[in-house]
Design a protein around this motif. Structure first.
Motif, short mmCIF file in Angstrom:
data_model
loop_
_atom_site.label_atom_id
_atom_site.label_comp_id
_atom_site.label_asym_id
_atom_site.label_seq_id
_atom_site.Cartn_x
_atom_site.Cartn_y
_atom_site.Cartn_z
N ALA A 158 -32.82 -27.67 -2.13
CA ALA A 158 -33.04 -27.43 -0.79
C ALA A 158 -32.02 -28.23 0.00
O ALA A 158 -32.01 -28.25 1.19
N ARG A 159 -31.24 -29.09 -0.71
CA ARG A 159 -30.43 -30.09 -0.01
C ARG A 159 -29.09 -29.34 0.18
O ARG A 159 -28.69 -28.21 -0.41
N GLU A 160 -28.38 -29.81 1.20
CA GLU A 160 -27.17 -29.02 1.71
C GLU A 160 -25.83 -29.35 0.58
O GLU A 160 -25.19 -28.58 0.73
N THR A 161 -26.32 -30.56 -0.20
CA THR A 161 -25.04 -30.66 -0.94
C THR A 161 -25.16 -29.96 -2.30
O THR A 161 -24.19 -29.87 -3.12
N ALA A 162 -26.39 -29.28 -2.40
CA ALA A 162 -26.38 -28.33 -3.67
C ALA A 162 -25.67 -27.25 -3.56
O ALA A 162 -25.13 -26.75 -2.28
N CYS A 163 -25.00 -26.59 -4.53
CA CYS A 163 -24.30 -25.59 -4.68
C CYS A 163 -24.74 -24.23 -4.15
O CYS A 163 -25.88 -23.79 -4.32
N ALA A 164 -24.23 -23.71 -3.06
CA ALA A 164 -24.65 -22.62 -2.29
C ALA A 164 -25.04 -21.38 -3.18
O ALA A 164 -25.84 -20.78 -3.00
N GLU A 165 -23.93 -21.24 -4.20
CA GLU A 165 -24.05 -20.24 -5.20
C GLU A 165 -25.11 -20.11 -6.04
O GLU A 165 -26.15 -19.14 -6.18
N CYS A 166 -25.54 -21.43 -6.44
CA CYS A 166 -26.94 -21.72 -7.46
C CYS A 166 -27.94 -21.45 -6.57
O CYS A 166 -29.10 -21.08 -6.99
N LYS A 167 -27.96 -21.96 -5.31
CA LYS A 167 -29.27 -21.93 -4.45
C LYS A 167 -29.42 -20.33 -4.34
O LYS A 167 -30.69 -19.82 -4.38
N GLN A 168 -28.45 -19.50 -4.16
CA GLN A 168 -28.77 -18.02 -3.93
C GLN A 168 -29.17 -17.39 -5.16
O GLN A 168 -30.09 -16.64 -5.37
N LEU A 169 -28.60 -18.02 -6.37
CA LEU A 169 -28.84 -17.24 -7.51
C LEU A 169 -30.46 -17.66 -7.99
O LEU A 169 -31.11 -16.80 -8.75
N THR A 170 -30.83 -18.87 -7.54
CA THR A 170 -32.31 -19.21 -7.90
C THR A 170 -33.25 -19.25 -6.88
O THR A 170 -34.45 -19.57 -7.38
N ARG A 171 -33.01 -18.51 -5.82
CA ARG A 171 -34.12 -18.51 -4.89
C ARG A 171 -35.17 -17.56 -5.48
O ARG A 171 -34.99 -16.61 -5.88
N PRO A 172 -36.19 -18.40 -5.28
CA PRO A 172 -37.47 -17.42 -5.49
C PRO A 172 -37.66 -16.07 -4.64
O PRO A 172 -37.36 -16.23 -3.57
N GLN A 173 -38.14 -15.09 -5.48
CA GLN A 173 -38.26 -14.07 -4.90
C GLN A 173 -39.48 -13.96 -3.93
O GLN A 173 -40.48 -13.05 -4.50
N LEU A 174 -39.93 -14.82 -3.00
CA LEU A 174 -41.10 -14.69 -2.38
C LEU A 174 -41.35 -13.86 -1.25
O LEU A 174 -42.37 -13.65 -0.84
N SER A 175 -40.26 -13.52 -0.76
CA SER A 175 -40.23 -12.56 0.34
C SER A 175 -41.03 -11.37 -0.14
O SER A 175 -41.58 -10.64 1.02
N HIS A 176 -41.05 -10.86 -1.24
CA HIS A 176 -41.76 -9.48 -1.38
C HIS A 176 -43.29 -9.86 -1.93
O HIS A 176 -43.97 -9.03 -2.37
N ALA A 177 -43.69 -11.15 -2.15
CA ALA A 177 -45.08 -11.51 -2.71
C ALA A 177 -45.98 -11.09 -1.41
O ALA A 177 -45.66 -11.09 -0.35
N SER A 178 -47.04 -10.88 -2.16
CA SER A 178 -48.15 -10.42 -1.24
C SER A 178 -49.13 -11.32 -0.50
O SER A 178 -49.11 -12.45 -1.51
#
Ligand SMILES: [Zn+2]
Length: 85
Positions: A65-85
């Motif tokens: 969640a930090r800004e210093t983390a790799c943006a690509e890794c953040k995107q690749l590991t983002r939880p798929q919560l947007s589709h959760a009900s």
């Protein structure tokens, strides 16, 4: 359960073969096939392809969640919560 460990790109160690491209984002996600604590200190391939050393004391769900983390890794590991009900 943690599915990702935290890896730290070490420019001091890797800069000779990969100049600069690991400097800007130091923290990466590493797919954890074992508990992160067991991977501590291991050199692994991060989700984005960087070579990193696992830092088992850290949790990717926090570090990612930090800004210093790799943006690509953040995107690749983002939880798929947007589709959760
Ligand atoms: Zn990365």
């Amino acid at each position: 359960m943690d599915s990702y460990a935290v890896g730290y790109a070490r420019p001091d160690r890797w800069s000779r073969s990969r100049p600069e491209d690991t400097v800007s984002s130091s923290w990466h996600a590493v797919e954890a096939h074992r508990p992160p604590a067991e991977l501590d200190g291991e050199v692994e391939l991060a989700a984005c392809g960087a070579i990193v050393q696992v830092w088992g004391a850290h949790r990717w769900d926090r570090v990612g969640a930090r800004e210093t983390a790799c943006a690509e890794c953040k995107q690749l590991t983002r939880p798929q919560l947007s589709h959760a009900s």
